[in-house]
Design a protein around this motif. Sequence first.
Motif, mmCIF file in Angstrom:
data_model
loop_
_atom_site.group_PDB
_atom_site.id
_atom_site.type_symbol
_atom_site.label_atom_id
_atom_site.label_comp_id
_atom_site.label_asym_id
_atom_site.label_seq_id
_atom_site.Cartn_x
_atom_site.Cartn_y
_atom_site.Cartn_z
ATOM 1 N N GLN A 24 0.828 -1.199 0.000
ATOM 2 C CA GLN A 24 0.000 0.000 0.000
ATOM 3 C C GLN A 24 0.871 1.260 0.000
ATOM 4 N N VAL A 25 0.588 2.164 -0.902
ATOM 5 C CA VAL A 25 1.317 3.431 -0.969
ATOM 6 C C VAL A 25 0.323 4.561 -0.770
ATOM 7 N N GLU A 26 0.596 5.411 0.195
ATOM 8 C CA GLU A 26 -0.289 6.551 0.427
ATOM 9 C C GLU A 26 0.432 7.822 0.047
ATOM 10 N N SER A 27 -0.246 8.660 -0.692
ATOM 11 C CA SER A 27 0.356 9.937 -1.050
ATOM 12 C C SER A 27 -0.747 10.989 -1.093
ATOM 13 N N GLN A 28 -0.367 12.192 -1.410
ATOM 14 C CA GLN A 28 -1.337 13.280 -1.413
ATOM 15 C C GLN A 28 -1.260 14.062 -2.697
ATOM 16 N N MET A 29 -2.349 14.694 -3.058
ATOM 17 C CA MET A 29 -2.367 15.592 -4.195
ATOM 18 C C MET A 29 -3.024 16.883 -3.717
ATOM 19 N N ALA A 30 -2.251 17.956 -3.706
ATOM 20 C CA ALA A 30 -2.805 19.246 -3.281
ATOM 21 C C ALA A 30 -2.976 20.104 -4.520
ATOM 22 N N ILE A 31 -4.200 20.540 -4.791
ATOM 23 C CA ILE A 31 -4.448 21.355 -5.985
ATOM 24 C C ILE A 31 -5.171 22.623 -5.585
ATOM 25 N N GLU A 32 -4.736 23.733 -6.164
ATOM 26 C CA GLU A 32 -5.476 24.971 -5.947
ATOM 27 C C GLU A 32 -6.480 25.148 -7.075
ATOM 28 N N ASN A 33 -7.490 25.960 -6.810
ATOM 29 C CA ASN A 33 -8.524 26.224 -7.816
ATOM 30 C C ASN A 33 -7.886 26.591 -9.139
ATOM 31 N N GLY A 34 -8.263 25.887 -10.178
ATOM 32 C CA GLY A 34 -7.777 26.212 -11.510
ATOM 33 C C GLY A 34 -6.435 25.593 -11.851
ATOM 34 N N GLN A 35 -5.747 25.048 -10.864
ATOM 35 C CA GLN A 35 -4.419 24.492 -11.091
ATOM 36 C C GLN A 35 -4.511 23.088 -11.699
ATOM 37 N N THR A 36 -3.515 22.717 -12.501
ATOM 38 C CA THR A 36 -3.466 21.364 -13.061
ATOM 39 C C THR A 36 -2.236 20.673 -12.495
ATOM 40 N N VAL A 37 -2.427 19.459 -12.020
ATOM 41 C CA VAL A 37 -1.347 18.749 -11.354
ATOM 42 C C VAL A 37 -1.233 17.368 -11.971
ATOM 43 N N ASN A 38 0.022 16.938 -12.236
ATOM 44 C CA ASN A 38 0.178 15.599 -12.803
ATOM 45 C C ASN A 38 1.112 14.736 -11.958
ATOM 46 N N PHE A 39 1.111 15.007 -10.640
ATOM 47 C CA PHE A 39 1.937 14.173 -9.767
ATOM 48 C C PHE A 39 1.271 14.049 -8.409
ATOM 49 N N VAL A 40 1.675 13.026 -7.678
ATOM 50 C CA VAL A 40 1.241 12.898 -6.283
ATOM 51 C C VAL A 40 2.486 12.968 -5.416
ATOM 52 N N GLU A 41 2.288 13.391 -4.163
ATOM 53 C CA GLU A 41 3.438 13.563 -3.275
ATOM 54 C C GLU A 41 3.353 12.609 -2.097
ATOM 55 N N GLY A 42 4.478 11.967 -1.809
ATOM 56 C CA GLY A 42 4.527 11.064 -0.656
ATOM 57 C C GLY A 42 4.980 11.807 0.584
ATOM 58 N N ARG A 43 5.071 11.067 1.691
ATOM 59 C CA ARG A 43 5.496 11.688 2.953
ATOM 60 C C ARG A 43 6.992 11.945 2.965
ATOM 61 N N ASP A 44 7.748 11.094 2.249
ATOM 62 C CA ASP A 44 9.204 11.219 2.240
ATOM 63 C C ASP A 44 9.639 12.473 1.490
ATOM 64 N N ALA A 45 10.899 12.816 1.684
ATOM 65 C CA ALA A 45 11.438 13.976 0.978
ATOM 66 C C ALA A 45 12.327 13.517 -0.173
ATOM 67 N N GLU A 46 12.553 14.392 -1.125
ATOM 68 C CA GLU A 46 13.551 14.149 -2.162
ATOM 69 C C GLU A 46 14.216 15.488 -2.469
ATOM 70 N N LEU A 47 15.461 15.391 -2.948
ATOM 71 C CA LEU A 47 16.168 16.611 -3.345
ATOM 72 C C LEU A 47 16.030 16.721 -4.851
ATOM 73 N N ALA A 48 15.402 17.799 -5.294
ATOM 74 C CA ALA A 48 15.210 17.977 -6.736
ATOM 75 C C ALA A 48 16.261 18.934 -7.267
ATOM 76 N N VAL A 49 16.959 18.492 -8.318
ATOM 77 C CA VAL A 49 17.885 19.370 -9.026
ATOM 78 C C VAL A 49 17.246 19.594 -10.399
ATOM 79 N N ILE A 50 16.834 20.830 -10.654
ATOM 80 C CA ILE A 50 16.044 21.070 -11.855
ATOM 81 C C ILE A 50 16.800 21.993 -12.800
ATOM 82 N N ASP A 51 16.958 21.512 -14.012
ATOM 83 C CA ASP A 51 17.595 22.331 -15.048
ATOM 84 C C ASP A 51 16.505 23.188 -15.677
ATOM 85 N N VAL A 52 16.514 24.503 -15.347
ATOM 86 C CA VAL A 52 15.413 25.371 -15.781
ATOM 87 C C VAL A 52 15.841 26.271 -16.943
#
Lengths: 391, 597
Positions: free
Chosen positions: A120-148
């Motif tokens: 069983q995997v539990e995660s969350q999806m937090a969306i604001e009004n009008g926002q589009t989201v294509n991922f779910v978030e778990g309780r654990d952390a990760e370090l994101a290195v993003i090439d922007v």
Amino acid sequence: MPVPKNPILRAITSLQLTIICLAALMVLVTAATLAQVDMGTMGAVNAFMRSFVVFWDVPGTQWMIPVFPGGALVGMVLVVNLVAAQGARMELSWSKAGLWIVHLGLILFVAGEFVSSAFQVESQMAIENGQTVNFVEGRDAELAVIDVTDPQWDQVYAIRSGTLRGQGTVAIPGTPVTLKVHQFAQNARLRNRMPNDPPSGATAGVGTSVAWSEVPPATADSDQDQSAALVEPIAGGRSYGTWLVSQALGASQSFTHEGKTYQLGMRHRRQYLPYSVTLKKFSHDSYAGTDIPKNFSSLVHLDNPTTGERRDVLIYMNQPLRYDGKAFYQASFGKGDTLSILQVVENPGWLLPYVSCVLVTVGLLIHFGISMRRSARKREAARLAQAAQGA
Amino acid sequence: MSKIGKYSAWIAGGLALFGALLMLRAPGRVRGLDVDGFSRLPVLEGGRLKPLDSVARNALLAIRGQQEFRWQDHTVLPGEWILDVLFRPQVADQQPIFVINDPDVLGMMGIRQSKERYFSFQQIVPYIDAVQRESQAAQAIEAKQRTRFQGAVLNLFERLYLYHRLKNTMQLEQSPGLAVEVAAPGAPGAAQRQASLAELAYFRAIPPLPGQKAEAWTSSGEALRAAAMGAANAGLEPMARIATAWSVQDAPSFNRGVKDLQIVTFGAWPEAQTQVDHETTFNRAQPFYVGMVIYVLAMLTVFASWLWKPAVLRPAAFGFLCAGAIVQTAGLVSRIVLQGRPPVTNLYSSAVFVGWGAVLLGIVLERMYRNGFGTAVASASGFASLLVAHHLTGDGDTMEMMRAVLDSNFWLATHVTTITIGYSGTFLAGAIAIAWTLRKQFAPRIDPETSRSLSGMVYGIVAFSLFFSFVGTVLGGIWADQSWGRFWGWDPKENGALLIVLWNAIILHARWGGFARERGVMTMAIFGNVITSLSWFGVNMLGVGLHSYGFMDKAFWALSGFIAVQFLFMALAMAPRQFWKRKASRDGADRATPARA
């Protein structure tokens, strides 16, 4: 009831073993319940119910003494006992049909709990009004290195907290960057640095003006860890300074190497989905003149480009969206009713308890029905015998 | 049953029901004023429409711990009290309605603890600053860490504040009064008073304007504000006349005002009338209190029947028991209709329902075995559970609205009801086992026939409760899976239910395996009481988990006492028969000692 001759088989199939297991489960369940006050639900369940052995941390030492069989072990023994007893002792007769069904249901029930605890995997999806989201978030952390660098398109590299915990260096594939992890804290508290606070260890970014200290991992179910780490990006033999990254930091931090800009940030571990969810409207009512919530609902739009599926779904209390192996539940809300938080659960064994509960219920009904008819007959016979005696 | 037995059962039952019906009599007018008519007016409070009678009762219960009190040689009922609070605060301030038991709180007010436990607002006024200061200090501390004094002072402050809000619901204290406000809603300074009123109002008594939504009831402050803007509300004017008339005790004018307000309210909202009439009747009938009294009668009668004239008294006790069950059923059905919900919605109603289930099971047992034990055990369980329920009413309204998570009639009806029936069964089995124990230790002689039938009862009921607690637990799991995505979340309440299932399963397996015989099964059944009480109330005291809707901390000592008594019974059940007598045969735990020669 035939009794097996082999003493080992006799022990495995014995009713005593069943009772011992049931009693051990009672002890474990009680302990797991009481321990929730200090350890939080998941902590207590992992320590007592999902472990094979329950350890006692001797206070003041590093010793861990096994003191009791864990829930997983007891559950397994119980299943073995049940299967063995069923095979060796109970005859396959109609009068025992109820018990057969009950025990089959119980085996499925325990199996279901094993499947949940493993998959069983539990995660969350937090969306604001009008926002589009294509991922779910778990309780654990990760370090994101993003090439922007490309304004159209981000390249995301994520490092799991487990890798960070090992410290050392992590090479980011496909880039010239290597990260040196100096320190990692599962849960940390951050605040603005005062003049007499010690330095944070960061030499670049907002981390230099922050004081932070490691705190014990969160146990309460409502709390979440805010992980932090000190990392040093090295590229082309050159260090870009040591940066403090944490979920508690709002500002984005970035450095540029050979014309490419990399953002560094600690965030909840993301799992990207092949489809996206847009929040069209979140609604929430209270009872007139009170703050007691009456209902919550989220109207979302589901868009799956791979299957061409596009539709609106209303998610509300007791009415989840089940899609692609995941179930989305209305869990919470915030930001003045503009943010909806969905609980996302993936459990391949979710149907097992349903099947098992139907089986056990039907089985108990059959069995008690049979026993009641038998006892009614006995009473009737006794009454007739008495009447005959009296006559 | 013999003919005489049949008669005595019907007579006893009929008398008890007649007594219950007497409770429904409408109270007379107070000094010629139609207080009853006023307290039947609907108001909006706690998110639902209810008669003012309910608000008054619950507030008085919260403040004084009783629904009526004696003052100046007459009994003040909730309706009269609320009128004084609203419109004659100078009188209400003199009435002894604040119960204070804590010696330190009394000491703070310079009062030595004595028999007098009830104090008027006037007596407390000089110390209000001290109460406020201390309670603010207490508020900063987490509920579990507060000392007894801090808890008591905070509780007193909350009651004072409730009283203060009630007094400022219709008109501001020390203001010219509602009539003046209604006459000139736009007068200088009125806007500020309207704002204070709207903020302090404890309930909303002014019906919505025609065309507004049914929930749009307003407080008098809001209605006055609307009137100042030009939207006059037809409910204000008669209310103002009522206020003036009550303050000078002018009966004809008061009664006319009440009539006019009824016409305004029920003319626009006829469906509100059936609702409030029903609820007022329910309040007045106090079915659960009456049921408690009838169960005591049944219990005493069945005890008497074991000593004297069993042929008459045993059926009479059964008649009482059935009457009690009818009254309790009527009360339960009433609540279901009023709330539009299944019977169990909170801890209070679970207690009522547990008792009801145990009583019905006991009636079935008595019909099957006809030895008085079913009656004794059923009436004792009915009485005990209603007593527990009575002590759970302290929070005020027992028909509060359901939070969104729990707002599902389907799951309330299935999961909660089944699991509560499981509690009933386990408690009834425990009660029978206690009866068996007492009989074994204290009865002058024991016939094996009755022992066998008691044993059969316990076995049947344990099987019954295993079924219901299992199904209830699993249904709870399904509900959780539907609303949170976790079939089993190891929540304390779920674990408690699981413990009951496991324990009942152990009892049955121990009996099937022959490891526990009559005495063992009885002892284990008594331990079932401990497990059930812990999972019913104990887990709420942990203060963790999703079921914290029923959180409570006061009952800790009551629960500990209950459990201690259960252990005592278990020891008695295990001990040889009449172990304190030397002459008892050494091996004769269950053996009948010969009757007196």
